[in-house]
Design a protein around this motif. Structure first.
Motif, PDB file in Angstrom:
ATOM      1  N   GLU A  10       0.829  -1.206   0.000  1.00 34.56           N
ATOM      2  CA  GLU A  10       0.000   0.000   0.000  1.00 34.56           C
ATOM      3  C   GLU A  10       0.865   1.259   0.000  1.00 34.56           C
ATOM      4  O   GLU A  10       0.535   2.238  -0.678  1.00 34.56           O
ATOM      5  N   ALA A  14       0.913   4.042  -2.869  1.00 40.44           N
ATOM      6  CA  ALA A  14       0.674   5.455  -2.541  1.00 40.44           C
ATOM      7  C   ALA A  14       1.766   6.328  -3.157  1.00 40.44           C
ATOM      8  O   ALA A  14       1.481   7.393  -3.719  1.00 40.44           O
ATOM      9  N   VAL A  17       1.122   6.524  -6.950  1.00 38.25           N
ATOM     10  CA  VAL A  17      -0.037   7.379  -7.234  1.00 38.25           C
ATOM     11  C   VAL A  17       0.350   8.850  -7.087  1.00 38.25           C
ATOM     12  O   VAL A  17       0.012   9.683  -7.930  1.00 38.25           O
ATOM     13  N   LEU A  18       1.076   9.163  -6.028  1.00 38.47           N
ATOM     14  CA  LEU A  18       1.478  10.545  -5.796  1.00 38.47           C
ATOM     15  C   LEU A  18       2.482  11.031  -6.835  1.00 38.47           C
ATOM     16  O   LEU A  18       2.417  12.177  -7.268  1.00 38.47           O
ATOM     17  N   ARG A  21       0.394  11.911  -9.762  1.00 42.14           N
ATOM     18  CA  ARG A  21      -0.430  13.099  -9.520  1.00 42.14           C
ATOM     19  C   ARG A  21       0.405  14.381  -9.429  1.00 42.14           C
ATOM     20  O   ARG A  21       0.066  15.394 -10.024  1.00 42.14           O
ATOM     21  N   PRO A  26       6.901  12.582  -3.574  1.00 43.10           N
ATOM     22  CA  PRO A  26       6.057  13.021  -2.453  1.00 43.10           C
ATOM     23  C   PRO A  26       6.841  13.066  -1.142  1.00 43.10           C
ATOM     24  O   PRO A  26       7.859  12.398  -0.983  1.00 43.10           O
ATOM     25  N   GLU A  30       2.732  13.484   2.809  1.00 42.98           N
ATOM     26  CA  GLU A  30       1.834  13.238   1.677  1.00 42.98           C
ATOM     27  C   GLU A  30       1.576  11.741   1.489  1.00 42.98           C
ATOM     28  O   GLU A  30       0.445  11.337   1.223  1.00 42.98           O
ATOM     29  N   ILE A  31       2.608  10.936   1.661  1.00 40.09           N
ATOM     30  CA  ILE A  31       2.453   9.480   1.544  1.00 40.09           C
ATOM     31  C   ILE A  31       1.523   8.982   2.642  1.00 40.09           C
ATOM     32  O   ILE A  31       0.610   8.195   2.381  1.00 40.09           O
ATOM     33  N   GLU A  33      -0.786  10.647   4.283  1.00 44.25           N
ATOM     34  CA  GLU A  33      -2.158  11.089   4.012  1.00 44.25           C
ATOM     35  C   GLU A  33      -2.812  10.211   2.949  1.00 44.25           C
ATOM     36  O   GLU A  33      -3.984   9.852   3.070  1.00 44.25           O
ATOM     37  N   GLU A  34      -2.065   9.858   1.920  1.00 44.50           N
ATOM     38  CA  GLU A  34      -2.598   8.997   0.856  1.00 44.50           C
ATOM     39  C   GLU A  34      -2.953   7.613   1.404  1.00 44.50           C
ATOM     40  O   GLU A  34      -3.906   6.995   0.952  1.00 44.50           O
ATOM     41  N   MET A  35      -2.193   7.140   2.394  1.00 47.87           N
ATOM     42  CA  MET A  35      -2.440   5.831   3.008  1.00 47.87           C
ATOM     43  C   MET A  35      -3.490   5.892   4.120  1.00 47.87           C
ATOM     44  O   MET A  35      -3.902   4.857   4.630  1.00 47.87           O
ATOM     45  N   THR A  43       4.560   6.117   8.820  1.00 50.24           N
ATOM     46  CA  THR A  43       4.801   6.241   7.379  1.00 50.24           C
ATOM     47  C   THR A  43       6.284   6.096   7.073  1.00 50.24           C
ATOM     48  O   THR A  43       6.672   5.381   6.148  1.00 50.24           O
TER      49      THR A  43
END
Length: 72
Positions: A10, A14, A17-18, A21, A26, A30-31, A33-35, A43
């Motif tokens: 995961e 993340a 994906v970041l 985006r 990231p 940010e990582i 928050e995405e998780m 994290t």
């Protein structure tokens, strides 16, 4: 290379994906928050594990210095 746990997978997803985006590396926050994690410490542990297993590389001199070496 070692297999990833579900949460490590995961974290890697993340990061990917970041990257897509944001178009740049990231931050730990940010990582997280995405998780859906509130703790940057947790994290960061996932990031360290991904690095130890050879999935990412990071430079300690910059908060945005992650590089994905391979996908799971």
């Amino acid at each position: 290379m070692m297999d990833l746990t579900k949460r490590e997978q995961e974290a890697l997803e993340a990061i990917l994906v970041l990257f897509d985006r944001l178009k740049y590396s990231p931050t730990v926050r940010e990582i997280g928050e995405e998780m859906g994690l509130a703790s940057t410490s947790t994290t960061f542990r996932y990031i360290e594990r991904l690095e130890a297993k050879g999935y990412i590389e990071r430079r300690e001199s910059s908060p945005r210095a992650l590089r994905v070496l391979r996908r799971a």
